[in-house]
Write an enzyme that holds these catalytic residues in place. Sequence first.
Site: not given
Length: 415
Positions: A84-86
């Site tokens: 995921k991005t974060f």
Amino acid sequence: MIRHILQLFITGLLLAGCAATQSSGTAGAGDTPLSAQQNRETVTILISIDGFRPDYLNRGITPNLSTLAASGVYADMRSSFPTKTFPNHWTLVTGKRPDNHGIVGNSMEDKARPGERFTMSNKDPFWWNQAEPIWITAEKQGVRSATMFWPGSEVELDGTRPGDWWPFSQALSNDRRINAVVDWMRRPAATRPQLITLYFDTVDTAGHFFGPAPGEKLHAAIGAVDQNIGVLKNQLLELGQPVNFIITSDHGMAETHPDRVIYLDNILPRDQYRLVVDGNYAGIEPLTDDMSAINTAFLKPHENMECWKREDIPARFQYGKNPRVPSILCLPETGWVIYQDKPQWMTGIGGGHGYDHLHPDMIAFFLANGPDIQSNGKIETFDNVDIYSLIAHLVDVKPNASDGDISSFEQALKP
């Protein structure tokens, strides 16, 4: 309404690409124009192209990135789980895996803050202070930094921020982001950043809407960002500013389809647990201390999905020690999604990430080019925790302890 939004989105990408094409070329990053007489220190610019898969470089639509790769180094890069991005952006700038830096998902909970949930808009230092990002370390050691967007870059940690930072706004166009970076480079040496981060989200957005397969709309987004990087490269060249470019992505992208949905209501009624996160994986918490019903429902075999207790997540994920990891983690087969209710926007082929970090579709992209980088072409695949050590080396900052090291870049760095 959704179709209208998508039309506006693609129109904007195409216009941006056309505008960038008019002012960008494919000159090598190491070239120096005759007019550039300034003696400038080399700066390091860390660029994230969110959701950029390595195979996007092979589609004939990235002349600027391809030129940088040919005269520098590039590689496939293993993301950290969850993809995921974060979590992965925080890994890139701390050198720690999500289990160790505390950003274990785009959405998460912490028992120290009952009733509260972390989301991607949260700037409270409580959620971010389990690890120190490279720009804070740099500032503490007298190296000026600037962040033109990066997850966590707006957060003040230990009373310190980057020397320059902008609050994230998806509405801020990529060319305006580039203009801000170039403006920083026009400053006198005393206030000019030596370490910069720059973030592009449009390729990831297009991948979610249209999937990762070759197609006009996705390629418009990829081509536009490539041209944006060409503009940045050439404007810095005109300033006579030497740059070490470190260009990465945070994860790959897998094709999804509305026929590949796992419905949680078929496993356990939704009023018997709390859903922390859903989509490309699911995180589940009990409503009481009694886990028996949840364990019975979720820990048995499921078609297209496997679930584990936090403490039983397979070791290869290196995930589950941090108490912010959900009590139950359910991971579907790559390309499947987990929901209570299928989202209204999920009407056709799209894209998603969050899956097994070792699946080929989740592999991320890496490229480096600049005065301190060899011209060695493709190098061996490595883990994204190593990027932190590379950046610290390039900006001459003593790094904090991390889960990675510099050894992956022996082929990449000049003596």
